[in-house]
Design an enzyme around this catalytic site. Structure first.
Site, short mmCIF file in Angstrom:
data_model
loop_
_atom_site.label_atom_id
_atom_site.label_comp_id
_atom_site.label_asym_id
_atom_site.label_seq_id
_atom_site.Cartn_x
_atom_site.Cartn_y
_atom_site.Cartn_z
N CYS A 19 1.45 10.64 7.69
CA CYS A 19 0.50 10.12 6.71
C CYS A 19 -0.90 10.23 7.29
O CYS A 19 -1.20 9.61 8.32
CB CYS A 19 0.83 8.67 6.37
SG CYS A 19 -0.43 7.90 5.31
N TYR A 58 0.84 -1.19 0.00
CA TYR A 58 0.00 0.00 0.00
C TYR A 58 0.89 1.25 0.00
O TYR A 58 2.08 1.18 0.29
CB TYR A 58 -0.90 0.02 1.23
CG TYR A 58 -1.95 -1.07 1.28
CD1 TYR A 58 -2.43 -1.67 0.12
CD2 TYR A 58 -2.48 -1.49 2.49
CE1 TYR A 58 -3.40 -2.67 0.17
CE2 TYR A 58 -3.45 -2.48 2.57
CZ TYR A 58 -3.90 -3.07 1.40
OH TYR A 58 -4.87 -4.04 1.47
N SER A 59 0.27 2.40 -0.26
CA SER A 59 1.07 3.62 -0.28
C SER A 59 1.70 3.89 1.08
O SER A 59 2.79 4.45 1.16
CB SER A 59 0.22 4.82 -0.72
OG SER A 59 -0.86 5.04 0.15
N GLU A 60 1.01 3.49 2.17
CA GLU A 60 1.59 3.64 3.51
C GLU A 60 1.15 2.49 4.41
O GLU A 60 0.03 1.98 4.29
CB GLU A 60 1.13 4.94 4.18
CG GLU A 60 1.34 6.20 3.38
CD GLU A 60 2.77 6.66 3.33
OE1 GLU A 60 3.61 6.08 4.05
OE2 GLU A 60 3.05 7.61 2.56
N THR A 61 2.04 2.13 5.32
CA THR A 61 1.70 1.26 6.44
C THR A 61 2.13 1.97 7.71
O THR A 61 3.23 2.53 7.78
CB THR A 61 2.40 -0.11 6.33
OG1 THR A 61 1.90 -0.78 5.17
CG2 THR A 61 2.15 -0.97 7.56
#
Length: 299
Positions: A90, A60-63
């Site tokens: 984020c 994903y774009s961020e974790t």
């Protein structure tokens, strides 16, 4: 964004093998919409390379990783990783973590210590029982973009100066990370987003931007947005809470907030993951509030 080389886990020993990764999608109530985020609630024993490897595997774009808990004080320490690097803040992953924590320890205010600073998040259950989270950003700021910054970005996007809305000047805006804000002159221009991935990534690394926040103004209190994120290894973010906070600061700086101070942002529509972010900003307060739901990813 801090620079770090990605560590690729082997097929035999995946990074997530011994780590419980929850998967949420934020700024939506529909599992097929919003921006997916990984959530690791027990990351106290993970080092930076392990977190980076998990984020790369999740994809994903961020974790978001919770590295310290104080349940009594409802205070937590958070770190964020894209598939390629650590990010200071984020928004969508913060909303995802907040909804999960509210389900576990009850709604109310949560406090997060992040690399960008302290972030407070209010959580409430709406009429349907879903949890809505409202994060309050660090103090925002916004400055006019330099011609060199704009020209390099337009070249990578394949846009011309004539494609921009002259009433919304290019700015570099901050809400935990820096974002270049460019306003398209038409909805059609925003919808036709095809860009040079490596060229835009190079420009963003040169200037230290996390995303390029592309917007189109439908009305004074409603905008559409798209956020290329090549420096994170992602073509586009379907919902970007940090950029929304920065954009609220941008509108405040330019004196373009509506009387209510509330702006709706529709993002992700052109990539098939519609997302809705609510931004609230005031003329005197540099902090911006960004609200939305988050739901578990299914399937």
């Amino acid at each position: 964004m801090t620079s770090s080389a990605a560590t690729t886990p082997t097929a035999a020993t995946p990074a997530t093998a011994d780590t419980d990764v929850l998967r949420y999608t934020a700024f939506t109530s529909d599992p097929s919409g919003g921006n997916p985020a990984g959530v690791v609630l027990d990351a106290a024993g993970l080092d930076e390379q392990q977190m980076l490897a998990i984020a790369a595997e999740v994809g994903y774009s961020e974790t978001a990783f919770v590295t310290a808990w104080d349940t009594r004080q409802r205070r937590f320490t958070l770190r964020y990783f894209s598939p390629l690097a650590e990010v200071a803040f984020c928004g969508h992953a913060t909303v995802a973590v907040s909804v999960e924590l509210a389900e576990r320890i009850g709604t109310g205010e949560l406090v997060f210590d992040t690399p960008a600073g302290e972030i407070r998040v209010g959580t409430v259950a709406d009429g349907n029982g879903a949890v809505r989270a409202t994060l309050t950003s660090v103090p925002t700021r916004s400055r006019p973009a330099l011609d060199a910054e704009v020209d390099a970005t337009l070249a990578a996007l394949g846009w011309a100066r004539a494609d921009l809305d002259a009433a919304l000047p290019p700015h570099v805006a901050f809400g935990g990370n820096e974002h270049l804000v460019l306003a398209a002159g038409s909805r059609a221009r925003l919808a036709e987003l095809g860009y040079d991935f490596e060229a835009l990534a190079d420009v963003m690394r040169q200037y230290g931007w996390t995303t390029v926040h592309l917007v189109w103004r439908e009305s004074d209190d409603r905008f559409h947005a798209r956020d290329p994120f090549p420096v994170g290894g992602v073509v586009e973010d379907p919902a970007t809470g940090a950029a929304a906070a920065a954009f609220g600061g941008y509108l405040r700086t330019l004196g373009l907030l509506p009387a209510s101070g509330v702006v709706a942002i529709r993002q992700g529509e052109d990539m098939g993951r519609p997302s809705d972010l609510t931004v609230q900003a005031g003329p005197e307060d540099a902090r911006v509030r960004v609200s939305g739901h988050a739901v578990p990813v299914t399937g």
